[in-house]
Design a protein around this motif. Structure first.
Motif, PDB file in Angstrom:
ATOM      1  N   ALA A 208       0.830  -1.203   0.000  1.00 60.16           N
ATOM      2  CA  ALA A 208       0.000   0.000   0.000  1.00 60.16           C
ATOM      3  C   ALA A 208       0.870   1.261   0.000  1.00 60.16           C
ATOM      4  N   GLU A 209       1.967   1.229   0.760  1.00 59.03           N
ATOM      5  CA  GLU A 209       2.880   2.376   0.777  1.00 59.03           C
ATOM      6  C   GLU A 209       3.523   2.598  -0.581  1.00 59.03           C
ATOM      7  N   LEU A 210       3.867   1.504  -1.261  1.00 56.32           N
ATOM      8  CA  LEU A 210       4.561   1.607  -2.543  1.00 56.32           C
ATOM      9  C   LEU A 210       3.634   2.031  -3.678  1.00 56.32           C
ATOM     10  N   THR A 211       2.350   1.654  -3.592  1.00 56.14           N
ATOM     11  CA  THR A 211       1.430   1.907  -4.705  1.00 56.14           C
ATOM     12  C   THR A 211       0.469   3.065  -4.462  1.00 56.14           C
ATOM     13  N   GLY A 212       0.313   3.472  -3.205  1.00 55.22           N
ATOM     14  CA  GLY A 212      -0.661   4.514  -2.903  1.00 55.22           C
ATOM     15  C   GLY A 212      -2.081   3.985  -2.787  1.00 55.22           C
ATOM     16  N   GLU A 213      -2.252   2.671  -2.873  1.00 60.81           N
ATOM     17  CA  GLU A 213      -3.572   2.059  -2.722  1.00 60.81           C
ATOM     18  C   GLU A 213      -3.794   1.695  -1.250  1.00 60.81           C
ATOM     19  N   SER A 214      -5.023   1.290  -0.913  1.00 59.37           N
ATOM     20  CA  SER A 214      -5.312   0.910   0.467  1.00 59.37           C
ATOM     21  C   SER A 214      -4.729  -0.471   0.762  1.00 59.37           C
ATOM     22  N   VAL A 215      -4.513  -0.732   2.055  1.00 62.08           N
ATOM     23  CA  VAL A 215      -4.015  -2.040   2.465  1.00 62.08           C
ATOM     24  C   VAL A 215      -5.022  -3.128   2.077  1.00 62.08           C
ATOM     25  N   ALA A 216      -6.315  -2.847   2.277  1.00 63.31           N
ATOM     26  CA  ALA A 216      -7.353  -3.831   1.955  1.00 63.31           C
ATOM     27  C   ALA A 216      -7.335  -4.170   0.463  1.00 63.31           C
ATOM     28  N   SER A 217      -7.185  -3.151  -0.376  1.00 67.31           N
ATOM     29  CA  SER A 217      -7.151  -3.374  -1.821  1.00 67.31           C
ATOM     30  C   SER A 217      -5.933  -4.209  -2.214  1.00 67.31           C
ATOM     31  N   CYS A 218      -4.767  -3.872  -1.674  1.00 68.41           N
ATOM     32  CA  CYS A 218      -3.551  -4.618  -1.999  1.00 68.41           C
ATOM     33  C   CYS A 218      -3.660  -6.060  -1.526  1.00 68.41           C
ATOM     34  N   SER A 219      -4.220  -6.246  -0.331  1.00 64.88           N
ATOM     35  CA  SER A 219      -4.384  -7.591   0.210  1.00 64.88           C
ATOM     36  C   SER A 219      -5.292  -8.422  -0.692  1.00 64.88           C
ATOM     37  N   TYR A 220      -6.376  -7.824  -1.163  1.00 67.42           N
ATOM     38  CA  TYR A 220      -7.313  -8.521  -2.044  1.00 67.42           C
ATOM     39  C   TYR A 220      -6.631  -8.926  -3.352  1.00 67.42           C
ATOM     40  N   HIS A 221      -5.917  -7.994  -3.967  1.00 72.32           N
ATOM     41  CA  HIS A 221      -5.298  -8.275  -5.255  1.00 72.32           C
ATOM     42  C   HIS A 221      -4.138  -9.258  -5.122  1.00 72.32           C
ATOM     43  N   LEU A 222      -3.440  -9.237  -4.013  1.00 71.42           N
ATOM     44  CA  LEU A 222      -2.389 -10.223  -3.782  1.00 71.42           C
ATOM     45  C   LEU A 222      -2.977 -11.631  -3.667  1.00 71.42           C
ATOM     46  N   ARG A 223      -4.138 -11.742  -3.038  1.00 69.15           N
ATOM     47  CA  ARG A 223      -4.787 -13.055  -2.934  1.00 69.15           C
ATOM     48  C   ARG A 223      -5.236 -13.555  -4.297  1.00 69.15           C
ATOM     49  N   ILE A 224      -5.723 -12.648  -5.140  1.00 71.55           N
ATOM     50  CA  ILE A 224      -6.113 -13.036  -6.499  1.00 71.55           C
ATOM     51  C   ILE A 224      -4.883 -13.526  -7.266  1.00 71.55           C
ATOM     52  N   LEU A 225      -3.782 -12.808  -7.146  1.00 79.04           N
ATOM     53  CA  LEU A 225      -2.543 -13.221  -7.819  1.00 79.04           C
ATOM     54  C   LEU A 225      -2.067 -14.579  -7.314  1.00 79.04           C
ATOM     55  N   ALA A 226      -2.220 -14.814  -6.017  1.00 74.63           N
ATOM     56  CA  ALA A 226      -1.820 -16.109  -5.448  1.00 74.63           C
ATOM     57  C   ALA A 226      -2.705 -17.232  -5.985  1.00 74.63           C
ATOM     58  N   LYS A 227      -3.972 -16.947  -6.201  1.00 74.65           N
ATOM     59  CA  LYS A 227      -4.904 -17.942  -6.737  1.00 74.65           C
ATOM     60  C   LYS A 227      -4.420 -18.493  -8.064  1.00 74.65           C
TER      61      LYS A 227
END
Length: 207
Positions: A52-71
């Motif tokens: 979130a710090e690196l992208t300027g997005e929210s922690v919740a958003s980054c967490s969600y997209h990381l889980r999708i990538l892991a899928k």
């Protein structure tokens, strides 16, 4: 499901992951997901909070997209941490997908991903050109920007790509092994784009 890499020991990483599932291709085409994978490859492992710090997005958003990538096997949990503070890492240094497929669904998803990646490439090139006035002279003179129009067969173009791969391969290990990096080395993005010029005649007209 897409091809995924087996879990790898710390410090080791497969060279590439190949996506063939249309769902994986469409998932990876999301701009933030491509950004997250790129950051994990260059600066990971890191947590969703750091993402979130690196992208300027929210922690919740980054967490969600990381889980999708892991899928789809593009990222995985790294050792240590828990919850949103668990670190993530990329599963490979590069992503590959089909240039051609008899399956129309795969072909459509792959082409859409290629367009998304091309748009991302040129956004980065534009930013680099806007900032290059801040670079030292030696880097400004070393950077390359140009194009060539060549008349090639498909086989010759394939061979040219293989020779380019061979030229670049010796430098790839430096990212994972800093001891191989000479003094003064910095990250350089090298784009390779070769496409058929459909508006140019097949043969040059006789003068």
């Amino acid at each position: 499901m897409p091809e995924t890499s087996e879990p790898h020991p710390e410090g080791e990483q497969p060279r590439s992951i190949r996506l063939t599932d249309p769902r994986a291709l469409r998932a990876y085409a999301h701009p933030l997901r491509m950004t997250l994978v790129g950051l994990l490859r260059s600066s990971g492992p890191f947590t969703a909070t750091k993402a979130a710090e690196l992208t300027g997005e929210s922690v919740a958003s980054c967490s969600y997209h990381l889980r999708i990538l892991a899928k789809y096997g593009l990222v995985e949990e790294a050792p240590g941490g828990k919850g949103r503070e668990k670190p993530w890492r990329a599963t490979a240094r590069y992503t590959e997908w089909p240039e051609y497929s008899e399956d129309a669904t795969v072909a459509e998803a792959a082409d859409a991903l290629t367009v998304a990646v091309a748009e991302r490439y040129f956004e980065r090139v534009t930013r680099a050109m806007e900032r290059r006035h801040t670079l030292p002279r030696e880097w400004r003179e070393a950077e390359q920007f140009g194009d060539s129009l060549l008349y090639l067969t498909p086989e010759e173009l394939t061979g040219l790509g293989e020779r380019m791969d061979a030229l670049l391969r010796p430098f790839e290990g430096r990212e994972s092994d800093p001891s191989l990096m000479p003094e003064g080395a910095r990250a350089v993005s090298i784009l390779r784009i070769a496409h058929l010029e459909q508006d140019v005649p097949h043969h040059r007209e006789a003068e």
